[in-house]
Design a protein around this motif. Sequence first.
Motif, PDB file in Angstrom:
ATOM      1  N   CYS A  36       0.730  -1.359   0.078  1.00  0.00           N
ATOM      2  CA  CYS A  36      -0.104  -0.094  -0.129  1.00  0.00           C
ATOM      3  C   CYS A  36       0.792   1.246   0.077  1.00  0.00           C
ATOM      4  CB  CYS A  36      -0.843   0.000   1.178  1.00  0.00           C
ATOM      5  SG  CYS A  36      -2.157  -1.393   1.212  1.00  0.00           S
ATOM      6  N   TRP A  37       1.911   1.206   0.739  1.00  0.00           N
ATOM      7  CA  TRP A  37       2.900   2.361   0.727  1.00  0.00           C
ATOM      8  C   TRP A  37       3.892   2.347  -0.455  1.00  0.00           C
ATOM      9  CZ3 TRP A  37       1.582   0.194   5.645  1.00  0.00           C
ATOM     10  CH2 TRP A  37       0.833   1.299   6.575  1.00  0.00           C
ATOM     11  N   LEU A  38       4.269   1.225  -0.915  1.00  0.00           N
ATOM     12  CA  LEU A  38       4.940   1.290  -1.795  1.00  0.00           C
ATOM     13  C   LEU A  38       4.252   2.138  -3.151  1.00  0.00           C
ATOM     14  CD1 LEU A  38       6.696  -2.268  -1.781  1.00  0.00           C
ATOM     15  CD2 LEU A  38       7.653   0.112  -1.003  1.00  0.00           C
ATOM     16  N   VAL A  39       3.084   1.445  -3.396  1.00  0.00           N
ATOM     17  CA  VAL A  39       2.326   1.986  -4.359  1.00  0.00           C
ATOM     18  C   VAL A  39       2.073   3.546  -4.419  1.00  0.00           C
ATOM     19  CG1 VAL A  39      -0.145   2.175  -5.615  1.00  0.00           C
ATOM     20  CG2 VAL A  39       0.995   0.000  -5.071  1.00  0.00           C
ATOM     21  N   LEU A  40       1.925   4.014  -3.193  1.00  0.00           N
ATOM     22  CA  LEU A  40       1.673   5.205  -3.080  1.00  0.00           C
ATOM     23  C   LEU A  40       2.943   6.367  -3.173  1.00  0.00           C
ATOM     24  CD1 LEU A  40      -0.842   5.954   0.177  1.00  0.00           C
ATOM     25  CD2 LEU A  40      -1.331   6.018  -2.248  1.00  0.00           C
ATOM     26  N   VAL A  41       3.862   5.730  -2.579  1.00  0.00           N
ATOM     27  CA  VAL A  41       5.247   6.404  -3.116  1.00  0.00           C
ATOM     28  C   VAL A  41       5.782   6.511  -4.203  1.00  0.00           C
ATOM     29  CG1 VAL A  41       7.737   6.494  -2.092  1.00  0.00           C
ATOM     30  CG2 VAL A  41       5.776   6.140  -0.501  1.00  0.00           C
ATOM     31  N   GLY A  42       5.380   5.586  -4.874  1.00  0.00           N
ATOM     32  CA  GLY A  42       5.632   5.216  -6.455  1.00  0.00           C
ATOM     33  C   GLY A  42       6.966   4.398  -6.447  1.00  0.00           C
ATOM     34  N   PRO A 210      -1.153  -6.415  -4.785  1.00  0.00           N
ATOM     35  CA  PRO A 210      -2.034  -6.019  -3.796  1.00  0.00           C
ATOM     36  C   PRO A 210      -2.420  -4.896  -3.564  1.00  0.00           C
ATOM     37  CG  PRO A 210      -0.813  -7.959  -2.954  1.00  0.00           C
ATOM     38  CD  PRO A 210       0.008  -7.447  -4.089  1.00  0.00           C
ATOM     39  N   GLY A 211      -1.544  -3.798  -3.268  1.00  0.00           N
ATOM     40  CA  GLY A 211      -1.645  -2.636  -3.076  1.00  0.00           C
ATOM     41  C   GLY A 211      -2.276  -1.890  -4.457  1.00  0.00           C
ATOM     42  N   LEU A 217      -9.865   0.222  -6.046  1.00  0.00           N
ATOM     43  CA  LEU A 217     -11.008  -0.062  -5.430  1.00  0.00           C
ATOM     44  C   LEU A 217     -11.668   0.876  -4.226  1.00  0.00           C
ATOM     45  CD1 LEU A 217     -10.808  -4.009  -4.627  1.00  0.00           C
ATOM     46  CD2 LEU A 217     -12.526  -2.593  -6.349  1.00  0.00           C
ATOM     47  N   THR A 218     -10.551   1.774  -3.874  1.00  0.00           N
ATOM     48  CA  THR A 218     -10.908   2.836  -2.764  1.00  0.00           C
ATOM     49  C   THR A 218      -9.714   3.975  -2.794  1.00  0.00           C
ATOM     50  OG1 THR A 218     -11.122   3.223  -0.536  1.00  0.00           O
ATOM     51  CG2 THR A 218      -9.554   1.630  -1.285  1.00  0.00           C
ATOM     52  N   ASP A 219     -10.299   4.947  -2.761  1.00  0.00           N
ATOM     53  CA  ASP A 219      -9.472   6.285  -2.510  1.00  0.00           C
ATOM     54  C   ASP A 219      -9.208   6.532  -0.816  1.00  0.00           C
ATOM     55  OD1 ASP A 219      -9.368   6.818  -5.265  1.00  0.00           O
ATOM     56  OD2 ASP A 219     -11.523   7.873  -4.921  1.00  0.00           O
ATOM     57  N   ARG A 220      -9.630   5.892  -0.100  1.00  0.00           N
ATOM     58  CA  ARG A 220      -9.393   5.956   1.364  1.00  0.00           C
ATOM     59  C   ARG A 220      -8.063   4.948   1.628  1.00  0.00           C
ATOM     60  NH1 ARG A 220     -12.991   8.663   4.235  1.00  0.00           N
ATOM     61  NH2 ARG A 220     -12.435   7.564   6.128  1.00  0.00           N
ATOM     62  N   LEU A 226      -6.949  -2.586   4.367  1.00  0.00           N
ATOM     63  CA  LEU A 226      -7.954  -3.837   4.805  1.00  0.00           C
ATOM     64  C   LEU A 226      -7.974  -4.643   3.471  1.00  0.00           C
ATOM     65  CD1 LEU A 226     -10.744  -2.126   7.008  1.00  0.00           C
ATOM     66  CD2 LEU A 226      -8.743  -3.442   7.930  1.00  0.00           C
ATOM     67  N   ILE A 227      -8.296  -3.895   2.398  1.00  0.00           N
ATOM     68  CA  ILE A 227      -8.528  -4.402   1.211  1.00  0.00           C
ATOM     69  C   ILE A 227      -7.361  -5.396   0.505  1.00  0.00           C
ATOM     70  CG2 ILE A 227      -9.088  -4.222  -1.400  1.00  0.00           C
ATOM     71  CD1 ILE A 227     -10.872  -1.800  -0.554  1.00  0.00           C
TER      72      ILE A 227
END
Length: 292
Positions: A36-42, A210-211, A217-220, A226-227
């Motif tokens: 989840c963090w890796l996807v956000l950080v790029g 997964p991320g 599926l969500t912007d939160r 959780l997803i």
Amino acid sequence: MIALVDLLLAPFDYQFMTRALIATLIASIVCALLSCWLVLVGWSLMGDAVSHAVLPGVVLAYILGIPFAIGAVVFGILAVGLIGAVRSTGRVKEDAAIGIVFTTLFALGLVLISITPSQTDLNHIVFGNILGASTTDIVQIAILGATVAIVLIVKRRDFTLYAFDPVHTHAIGLNPRRLGMILLGLLALTAVTALQVVGIVLVVAMLIIPGATARLLTDRFNTMLLIAPSIAAGSSVIGLYLAYYQDTSPGGMVVLTQGIAFGLVYLFGPGHGIVTTALRSASERGRTRRVS
């Protein structure tokens, strides 16, 4: 009904399948959290680089008889330092620096495997051997996985702020460089956690898919946390069942299942799915014509 129950329980008549399920669930859930963090950080490419660059560290740790995690973290940090050094000249772009460093270190790991006398097949580090997981392996995976998960949960607010706005992170008194180094250290530990399951080659898939799927599926971000593990856990169970009944590679099937899940969400996701969006647009155009 009885036949279905037998079908579901049959694989777990074998202890190696039970151990494989436990190890895969732990590794996939931890990888999904970090993803989840890796996807956000790029950091998708950085995840690929670090997961491959830890290979010589793992082999050297085996040779020296020390925990794999130590060798992995050392070479993970070494890889990041080398990437920064090559990039700092200004003549080599970041993507090229990452490609040069991680392929060179990965090749070094392959050479070390080829010349290291061993009673075990070290190629399992590269391709995974989840069906051969022992109780000791599961304990190691559980300890490393718990360590990564605890740090991610405790520091989740800092990591999330760093992912969204490093400048603001620095402005409020946090150290973005330190947070980045901690994430890279966790990335190296997570790579070791997933080694036994899918091997070095496919670790990056478990660290990204997964991320990325949850992001569609969500912007939160809290919902992503959780997803992503839910998708990873479900894919692990389905993948192992398919591998057992189709007699295929367990690690490969787990990753393939994750990839199929991403494809389905990418096409049919309720918010951003390509097919869903196209159908919604067509419906709106049709409604506009009828009104006019």
